[in-house]
Design a protein around this motif. Structure first.
Motif, mmCIF file in Angstrom:
data_model
loop_
_atom_site.group_PDB
_atom_site.id
_atom_site.type_symbol
_atom_site.label_atom_id
_atom_site.label_comp_id
_atom_site.label_asym_id
_atom_site.label_seq_id
_atom_site.Cartn_x
_atom_site.Cartn_y
_atom_site.Cartn_z
ATOM 1 N N VAL A 53 -4.950 2.120 -3.642
ATOM 2 C CA VAL A 53 -4.798 1.358 -2.337
ATOM 3 C C VAL A 53 -5.851 0.301 -2.462
ATOM 4 C CG1 VAL A 53 -5.134 1.241 0.031
ATOM 5 C CG2 VAL A 53 -3.704 2.876 -0.632
ATOM 6 N N LEU A 103 0.676 4.133 -2.737
ATOM 7 C CA LEU A 103 0.828 5.600 -2.791
ATOM 8 C C LEU A 103 1.617 6.668 -3.452
ATOM 9 C CD1 LEU A 103 -0.497 5.495 0.946
ATOM 10 C CD2 LEU A 103 -1.242 6.305 -0.810
ATOM 11 N N GLU A 113 1.102 -0.748 0.062
ATOM 12 C CA GLU A 113 -0.175 0.015 -0.493
ATOM 13 C C GLU A 113 0.720 1.092 0.125
ATOM 14 O OE1 GLU A 113 -2.570 -0.329 3.283
ATOM 15 O OE2 GLU A 113 -3.899 -2.548 2.627
ATOM 16 N N ASP A 148 -8.082 6.949 7.347
ATOM 17 C CA ASP A 148 -7.248 6.127 7.463
ATOM 18 C C ASP A 148 -6.894 5.596 7.717
ATOM 19 O OD1 ASP A 148 -5.633 4.605 6.350
ATOM 20 O OD2 ASP A 148 -3.589 5.929 6.809
ATOM 21 N N ARG A 151 -5.367 -3.388 -2.726
ATOM 22 C CA ARG A 151 -5.730 -4.700 -1.964
ATOM 23 C C ARG A 151 -6.622 -5.791 -2.349
ATOM 24 N NH1 ARG A 151 -8.415 -0.146 2.626
ATOM 25 N NH2 ARG A 151 -6.410 0.122 3.169
ATOM 26 N N ARG A 173 -5.365 7.891 -4.908
ATOM 27 C CA ARG A 173 -3.798 7.080 -3.573
ATOM 28 C C ARG A 173 -5.207 6.262 -3.345
ATOM 29 N NH1 ARG A 173 -0.891 12.097 -0.401
ATOM 30 N NH2 ARG A 173 0.966 12.125 -2.718
#
Length: 434
Positions: free
Chosen positions: A135, A37, A33, A419, A139, A131
Motif C-alpha cells: 500500500v 492488498l 490500495e 488502518d 501511495r 500488505r
C-alpha cells in the motif's frame, strides 16, 4: 497569460492535475490500495508462505497424542522339549497396538506444536507487513504520478508560448534590436523546458508501470487527486500507541511469548517414555493358533540427564534475555523512527512557505516585465521571456516541494498501526491522467 492562469490555480490549491476537468473516471487511490492488498507480488509471496506455515501447523497438531503401531513376521525355531528331544517349527505372528508418549516424549510433541503456531503467527504479521509495504508503494507511486502530471502541465503552459516567442524573436532580430546570440539563448529556454517535459513524461510511464505491477492492472487510468490524510494518522499519541503493532516489534513479542511456553516443556527434556497396549495373534505353521495381550512401559534417559536439562534451561533463559533486549531495541528504534519522520515532515512543510514566496515574487516579476515590454524594445521582450522562465522554474520548485512533503507525510502514515483508510479526496475535481 496561460502560464499565469495555471499558476494562480496551482497556488490556490484548486488545480491538482495537469489535465483539464473530465468526467469522473479512472481508478482511485482507494481502489488501487485494495488491489495491491491482493495482487502485489510481495503480498502473494507472503500469503503463500503463510499457507505453508498453516499446513505445517495442521501437520504438527495431527501428530499429537497416541500412535498406532503394528508388525508382522515369520520365524523358524528349534525348541528343546526334553533333554533328548527337540521340536522344529515355523511361527507366523501379527501384533497391533496403541502407544502413548510420556514425559519428555510428550513435551517434544508440544514443542513442535508451539513452534508451528509461532510460524503461523509470524506469517500473519509478515503478511500484514507485506500488505502495508504494498500500500505504501502504491501511495508513493501515486504521489509521484500526481506531481509529475503537474510538472508536465506547467511545462506545457510555458511551451505554449514557443511559436509566438519564436516569431517575435525573429522579427526583433530582423529589425536589429536583438542579437543572434541572444535569440538563440532565449529559444534555448524552450528546448530545456521541452527536455524536462519529456523526462517527466518518461517518469509518468515508470510510475504507471509501478502501479500496474503492484495492482495487476495492465494499463491503469489513474485519478490524479491530492491526498489529504486525517489528522489522527499524523498524531504523535496515535503513533506511539501503535508501537506494539509495529511488525518488527510484533514479531519479537510473538517469539518471546512462544519461548515462555516452550520453557515449561524442558523440565523433563531427555526423559523419553511411553506406555503401550497391544494384541497379538500367532500361528504355528502346521500347528495350532495362539494369541497374546501385552501392556508395556518403556523408558530411557541419558546418563548426564541433569546436565542436559540444565543446559536446555540455560539456553531458554539466554534466549529470553536476548529477545527482551531485542524488544527494547526495537521499541527504541520505532520511537526514533516516529520522531525522525515527524521532524522530516515538519521540515518539508516549512519549506513550502519559502517556495511559495519565491513563486509569488516570480509572478510579480513576470507581471512587471509584461508592463514594461513596449518600453525596452528587444531587451524588454528578452526580459519578459526570462521572467516567464523564472516563473516556470519557481512553479516547478513548488511542485517538487509538494512532492517531498507528500512522501514525508506518507512515511508518517505508514507507521500508523491502525488502518487510516483511503485519504479524503476533493469532490469538485475528478481529472484523470494516463
Amino acid at each position: 497569460m496561460a502560464l499565469l492562469l495555471w499558476l494562480a490555480l496551482l497556488c490556490s490549491g484548486a488545480m491538482a492535475s495537469a489535465t483539464p476537468d473530465l468526467p469522473n473516471a479512472g481508478t482511485s487511490l482507494a481502489e488501487l490500495e485494495n488491489l495491491a492488498l491482493v495482487a502485489a507480488p510481495s503480498v502473494q509471496l507472503a500469503q503463500a508462505e503463510q499457507d505453508v506455515a498453516a499446513h505445517r501447523n495442521s501437520t504438527a497438531r495431527a501428530s499429537q497424542g497416541a500412535r498406532i503401531f503394528g508388525g508382522t513376521g515369520i520365524s523358524t525355531a528349534r525348541e528343546a522339549v526334553t533333554d533328548t528331544l527337540s521340536r522344529d517349527y515355523q511361527r507366523f505372528n501379527v501384533q497391533l497396538g496403541v502407544r502413548w508418549p510420556l514425559l519428555g516424549s510428550r513435551d517434544a510433541q508440544l514443542r513442535s506444536v508451539r513452534e508451528a503456531e509461532l510460524a503461523v503467527a509470524q506469517g500473519q504479521v509478515r503478511l500484514r507487513l507485506a500488505r502495508q509495504e504494498a500500500v505504501q508503494a502504491v501511495r508513493r507511486a501515486y504521489a509521484r504520478h500526481l506531481r509529475t502530471a503537474q510538472r508536465v502541465g506547467i511545462a506545457q503552459a510555458f511551451l505554449g508560448m514557443r511559436a509566438q516567442a519564436r516569431a517575435q524573436l525573429e522579427s526583433r532580430r530582423a529589425s536589429g534590436v536583438l542579437l543572434e546570440a541572444e535569440k538563440l539563448k532565449l529559444l534555448g529556454l524552450f528546448d530545456m523546458v521541452q527536455a524536462s517535459s519529456d523526462n517527466q513524461r518518461a517518469q509518468q510511464t515508470l510510475n504507471l508501470g509501478e502501479l500496474a505491477r503492484l495492482t495487476n492492472l495492465p494499463q491503469p487510468t489513474i485519478q490524479t487527486l491530492p491526498m489529504i490524510w486525517p489528522e489522527s494518522c499524523l498524531n504523535t499519541d496515535t503513533l506511539r500507541a501503535g508501537a506494539d503493532q509495529h511488525p518488527p516489534l510484533a514479531l519479537t513479542q510473538l517469539e518471546l511469548h512462544t519461548w515462555d511456553q516452550i520453557a515449561a516443556t524442558l523440565q523433563r527434556t531427555g526423559l523419553e517414555a511411553s506406555v503401550s497396549v497391544a494384541q497379538g495373534v500367532t500361528r504355528d505353521i502346521g500347528g495350532p493358533n495362539g494369541r497374546n495381550t501385552s501392556v508395556g512401559v518403556d523408558f530411557s534417559m541419558p546418563l548426564q540427564w541433569r546436565a542436559q536439562r540444565d543446559a536446555s534451561l540455560g539456553q531458554i533463559q539466554s534466549e529470553r534475555t536476548r529477545l527482551e533486549s531485542l524488544l527494547h531495541v526495537r521499541r527504541s528504534e520505532y520511537h526514533a523512527l516516529v520522531e525522525q519522520a515527524q521532524i522530516q515532515w515538519r521540515q518539508r512543510q516549512n519549506e513550502m512557505a519559502a517556495l511559495q514566496n519565491r513563486l509569488q515574487a516570480a509572478q510579480e516579476a513576470s507581471r512587471i516585465a509584461s508592463l514594461r515590454l513596449e518600453a525596452f524594445d528587444g531587451d524588454g521582450y528578452a526580459t519578459l521571456l526570462n521572467a516567464r522562465h523564472e516563473l516556470y522554474l519557481a512553479a516547478v520548485q513548488v511542485v517538487d516541494g509538494a512532492e517531498r512533503r507528500d512522501l514525508a507525510q506518507l512515511e508518517l502514515v505508514g507507521l500508523v498501526a491502525t488502518d487510516c483508510g483511503p485519504p479524503a479526496l476533493p469532490s469538485r475535481m475528478t481529472p484523470r491522467s494516463r
